[in-house]
Scaffold this motif. Sequence first.
Motif, PDB file in Angstrom:
ATOM      1  N   LEU A   8      29.170  45.581  26.600  1.00  0.00           N
ATOM      2  CA  LEU A   8      30.219  46.092  25.705  1.00  0.00           C
ATOM      3  C   LEU A   8      30.659  47.482  26.150  1.00  0.00           C
ATOM      4  CD1 LEU A   8      31.981  45.935  23.200  1.00  0.00           C
ATOM      5  CD2 LEU A   8      30.002  46.602  21.817  1.00  0.00           C
ATOM      6  N   ARG A  15      38.564  49.564  29.301  1.00  0.00           N
ATOM      7  CA  ARG A  15      39.755  49.752  28.445  1.00  0.00           C
ATOM      8  C   ARG A  15      40.232  51.203  28.515  1.00  0.00           C
ATOM      9  NH1 ARG A  15      39.084  44.848  28.474  1.00  0.00           N
ATOM     10  NH2 ARG A  15      39.256  43.486  26.641  1.00  0.00           N
ATOM     11  N   SER A  23      45.028  46.110  23.468  1.00  0.00           N
ATOM     12  CA  SER A  23      43.608  46.390  23.260  1.00  0.00           C
ATOM     13  C   SER A  23      43.399  47.361  22.100  1.00  0.00           C
ATOM     14  CB  SER A  23      43.016  46.990  24.548  1.00  0.00           C
ATOM     15  OG  SER A  23      41.826  47.690  24.268  1.00  0.00           O
ATOM     16  N   TYR A  24      42.561  46.940  21.121  1.00  0.00           N
ATOM     17  CA  TYR A  24      42.212  47.848  20.017  1.00  0.00           C
ATOM     18  C   TYR A  24      41.469  49.060  20.564  1.00  0.00           C
ATOM     19  CZ  TYR A  24      39.798  49.792  15.995  1.00  0.00           C
ATOM     20  OH  TYR A  24      39.310  50.661  15.055  1.00  0.00           O
ATOM     21  N   THR A  25      40.566  48.825  21.508  1.00  0.00           N
ATOM     22  CA  THR A  25      39.785  49.931  22.090  1.00  0.00           C
ATOM     23  C   THR A  25      40.727  50.955  22.723  1.00  0.00           C
ATOM     24  OG1 THR A  25      38.142  48.250  22.636  1.00  0.00           O
ATOM     25  CG2 THR A  25      37.824  50.436  23.589  1.00  0.00           C
ATOM     26  N   LYS A  41      36.600  56.072  11.295  1.00  0.00           N
ATOM     27  CA  LYS A  41      36.074  54.691  11.254  1.00  0.00           C
ATOM     28  C   LYS A  41      34.568  54.710  11.037  1.00  0.00           C
ATOM     29  CE  LYS A  41      39.113  51.514  11.472  1.00  0.00           C
ATOM     30  NZ  LYS A  41      39.209  50.697  10.254  1.00  0.00           N
ATOM     31  N   GLU A  48      30.531  51.553   4.034  1.00  0.00           N
ATOM     32  CA  GLU A  48      30.513  50.105   3.806  1.00  0.00           C
ATOM     33  C   GLU A  48      29.123  49.523   4.068  1.00  0.00           C
ATOM     34  OE1 GLU A  48      33.809  48.803   6.226  1.00  0.00           O
ATOM     35  OE2 GLU A  48      35.254  49.633   4.814  1.00  0.00           O
ATOM     36  N   ASP A  67      30.161  46.878  13.584  1.00  0.00           N
ATOM     37  CA  ASP A  67      31.324  47.787  13.610  1.00  0.00           C
ATOM     38  C   ASP A  67      30.882  49.201  14.000  1.00  0.00           C
ATOM     39  OD1 ASP A  67      33.396  46.135  13.001  1.00  0.00           O
ATOM     40  OD2 ASP A  67      33.615  46.771  10.917  1.00  0.00           O
ATOM     41  N   TYR A  70      29.782  49.391  17.751  1.00  0.00           N
ATOM     42  CA  TYR A  70      30.970  49.367  18.620  1.00  0.00           C
ATOM     43  C   TYR A  70      31.674  50.735  18.615  1.00  0.00           C
ATOM     44  CZ  TYR A  70      35.901  48.807  19.685  1.00  0.00           C
ATOM     45  OH  TYR A  70      37.165  49.006  20.179  1.00  0.00           O
ATOM     46  N   HIS A  71      31.951  51.263  17.427  1.00  0.00           N
ATOM     47  CA  HIS A  71      32.669  52.537  17.363  1.00  0.00           C
ATOM     48  C   HIS A  71      31.815  53.692  17.892  1.00  0.00           C
ATOM     49  CE1 HIS A  71      35.492  50.256  14.781  1.00  0.00           C
ATOM     50  NE2 HIS A  71      36.365  51.095  15.277  1.00  0.00           N
TER      51      HIS A  71
END
Length: 94
Positions: A8, A15, A23-25, A41, A48, A67, A70-71
């Motif tokens: 990842l 990216r 791409s969101y990234t 985020k 959350e 999430d 990843y962030h």
Amino acid sequence: MQDILEELFDVIEDRKETLPEDSYTASLFTHEKGENAVLEKLGEESTELVLAAKDDDHDEIAYESADIVYHLLVLLSMKGMDIEDLEAELEARR
Ligand SMILES: N=c1c2ncn([C@@H]3O[C@H](COP(=O)(O)OP(=O)(O)OP(=O)(O)O)[C@@H](O)[C@H]3O)c2ncn1[C@@H]1O[C@H](COP(=O)(O)O)[C@@H](O)[C@H]1O
């Protein structure tokens, strides 16, 4: 776990380099808010995760954790760091 995190991170680094339009990234690296987009985020997802934990909702805990991971990796990349910096810190605590 280590393999998927490293794969990842490699995708995130790619990216950052190539900035594909869809791409969101890539959108995080070019965001008008700069690094604040990722930091916001991480803040939202941490809240959350806390709520999911309070509800003992295992699916939601896994979802929000993913999430956050990843962030977090995007943030490391944004700071010019490597996933090995994280691994070294964890190793040092063993
Ligand atoms: N792991 C992720 C990942 N996790 C979350 N996200 C995105 O992060 C965004 C925000 O996540 P949220 O859960 O907050 O989604 P949301 O729609 O805002 O929902 P709410 O939290 O507001 O309820 C969403 O658009 C998700 O798609 C991710 N986007 C990409 N990846 C990985 O990055 C790779 C490259 O993706 P691209 O950069 O899009 O090519 C993918 O193959 C994945 O492996």
